[in-house]
Design a protein around this motif. Structure first.
Motif, short mmCIF file in Angstrom:
data_model
loop_
_atom_site.label_atom_id
_atom_site.label_comp_id
_atom_site.label_asym_id
_atom_site.label_seq_id
_atom_site.Cartn_x
_atom_site.Cartn_y
_atom_site.Cartn_z
N GLY A 128 1.05 4.11 2.67
CA GLY A 128 1.36 3.53 3.97
C GLY A 128 1.05 2.04 4.02
N GLY A 129 0.86 1.52 5.24
CA GLY A 129 0.57 0.10 5.39
C GLY A 129 1.76 -0.79 5.11
N GLU A 130 2.90 -0.44 5.66
CA GLU A 130 4.14 -1.16 5.35
C GLU A 130 4.03 -2.64 5.64
N ASP A 131 3.42 -3.02 6.76
CA ASP A 131 3.33 -4.45 7.10
C ASP A 131 2.57 -5.23 6.04
N GLY A 132 1.48 -4.66 5.54
CA GLY A 132 0.70 -5.34 4.51
C GLY A 132 1.47 -5.51 3.22
N TRP A 133 2.18 -4.47 2.81
CA TRP A 133 2.99 -4.57 1.60
C TRP A 133 4.10 -5.60 1.77
N ARG A 136 2.70 -9.03 1.38
CA ARG A 136 2.41 -9.35 -0.02
C ARG A 136 3.70 -9.66 -0.78
N ILE A 137 4.73 -8.89 -0.53
CA ILE A 137 6.01 -9.13 -1.19
C ILE A 137 6.54 -10.52 -0.83
N ARG A 138 6.49 -10.87 0.45
CA ARG A 138 6.97 -12.19 0.86
C ARG A 138 6.16 -13.29 0.21
N ALA A 139 4.84 -13.07 0.09
CA ALA A 139 3.97 -14.11 -0.47
C ALA A 139 4.31 -14.40 -1.93
N CYS A 188 5.84 -3.35 -5.84
CA CYS A 188 5.15 -3.19 -4.55
C CYS A 188 5.99 -2.34 -3.60
N ALA A 189 7.29 -2.56 -3.61
CA ALA A 189 8.18 -1.78 -2.74
C ALA A 189 8.16 -0.31 -3.12
N ALA A 190 8.04 -0.01 -4.42
CA ALA A 190 7.97 1.39 -4.85
C ALA A 190 6.72 2.06 -4.29
N VAL A 191 5.60 1.37 -4.34
CA VAL A 191 4.35 1.92 -3.80
C VAL A 191 4.43 2.02 -2.28
N ARG A 192 4.96 1.01 -1.66
CA ARG A 192 5.10 0.99 -0.19
C ARG A 192 5.91 2.18 0.32
N ASP A 193 6.99 2.49 -0.35
CA ASP A 193 7.93 3.51 0.15
C ASP A 193 7.61 4.92 -0.33
N MET A 194 6.65 5.06 -1.22
CA MET A 194 6.35 6.35 -1.83
C MET A 194 5.63 7.28 -0.86
N ASP A 286 -6.33 12.93 6.30
CA ASP A 286 -5.30 12.00 6.72
C ASP A 286 -5.12 10.98 5.61
N PRO A 287 -3.94 10.90 4.97
CA PRO A 287 -3.77 10.02 3.81
C PRO A 287 -3.94 8.55 4.12
N GLU A 288 -3.83 8.16 5.39
CA GLU A 288 -3.96 6.75 5.72
C GLU A 288 -5.33 6.41 6.28
N ALA A 289 -6.22 7.40 6.35
CA ALA A 289 -7.56 7.12 6.84
C ALA A 289 -8.28 6.22 5.86
N GLY A 290 -8.69 5.06 6.30
CA GLY A 290 -9.39 4.13 5.45
C GLY A 290 -8.49 3.33 4.52
N ALA A 291 -7.20 3.55 4.57
CA ALA A 291 -6.29 2.83 3.67
C ALA A 291 -6.26 1.35 4.03
N THR A 292 -6.16 0.51 2.99
CA THR A 292 -6.11 -0.93 3.22
C THR A 292 -5.05 -1.56 2.36
#
Length: 292
Positions: A128-133, A136-139, A188-194, A286-292
């Motif tokens: 998860g964390g689409e906005d963060g990914w 990073r991609i834009r950067a 990064c997009a592969a990880v983001r969308d997985m 919850d897979p996104e609990a604590g995710a950063t």
């Protein structure tokens, strides 16, 4: 004896390094996001005693082809199948860290007959964390790798290791900084969308999950979520952060070799040694609990 090759997997060519006896069973190693096959150097003395170890630079990384993105975990999984085909390997053991572990889970679901066993280290079935990914991609697309190197490498390790292991940290910063920005962004997009969570319960391959107790990138809850869904999966924890195969190499190697010995028909390992601890499967988190 070491062999280095470039292997065609269709629309890409992958850099491959092979170590160990030609007669030994094959163990395929898949690197994490932002690294090259050299990330596995701390494992080579332990793993090459009993295995023919095949390492490769994932598409978009190191000396492998940088093809247009975005990539998907399915694309990376098909690369691994094509690599086994090219090497004429019917079945292999597989180990992957982070993105490499995601690739391994896809393989176990979609090409399980090609695997003897699976090791998933410091990874997740959904981050998860689409906005963060996206940020990073834009950067990296705008400014190359330099804007993200310091922040990313600092999150790979605990503060104590980061401060003490100066030469190793400098080497990894150079490794990450040398990744092609477009290849990194595509991965990064592969990880983001997985999102493999809805499907991983289908995995029947013997599976070991290694989780770092201080991992901020893929917190331990993500490892627990994998173990809770894969029947018979084992969880071993090590006292490190994201690249635990480097920070906790002794414990990581002990866990991996004990598991591989077990599934290869050796004496059953009731517990792992070298600083790791066995955790029983737990209920899903919850897979996104604590995710950063």
């Amino acid at each position: 004896m070491q062999t280095q090759k470039t292997i065609d997997v269709g629309d890409a060519a992958l850099r491959v390094v092979i170590d160990g006896s030609q007669d030994a069973p094959v163990l395929l190693l898949s690197n994490s996001l932002g690294t090259t096959l050299e990330m596995w150097d701390p494992q080579m003395p332990a793993l090459t005693r009993d295995f023919r170890v095949v390492r490769y630079d994932t598409r978009g990384h190191g000396s492998s082809s940088v093809t247009p993105g975005p990539y998907t975990i399915a694309r990376l999984g098909r690369d691994a199948v094509a690599l086994l085909d090219a090497l004429d390997v019917e079945r292999a053991h597989f180990a992957g860290v982070s993105m490499g572990g995601m690739t391994g889970m896809w393989l176990a679901m979609h090409a399980g007959t090609r695997l003897h066993s699976l090791i998933v280290a410091c990874s997740s079935a959904h981050i998860g964390g689409e906005d963060g990914w996206n940020a990073r991609i834009r950067a990296v697309q705008a400014g190359g790798m330099s804007p993200v190197v310091d922040a990313v490498v600092s999150r790979w390790f605990t503060e104590a290791y980061f401060c003490a292991a100066g030469d190793a940290i400098a080497h990894l910063k150079t490794m990450l900084g040398g990744i092609d920005p477009q290849g990194y962004a595509a991965a990064c997009a592969a990880v983001r969308d997985m999102n493999l969570l809805p499907e991983i319960e289908r995995i029947a391959t013997p599976t070991l999950v290694i989780g770092g107790t201080q991992d901020l990138a893929t917190p331990l809850a993500m490892s627990e979520a994998i173990v809770a869904r894969i029947k018979g999966a084992r969880l071993v924890t090590v006292p490190g952060a994201h690249l635990s195969n480097i920070e906790c190499a002794e414990a990581f190697n002990a866990a991996a070799t004990a598991f591989l010995s077990d599934v290869s028909g050796g004496a059953r390992a009731e517990r792992f040694i070298g600083g790791g601890s066995v955790r029983p499967p737990s209920r899903p988190h919850d897979p996104e609990a604590g995710a950063t």
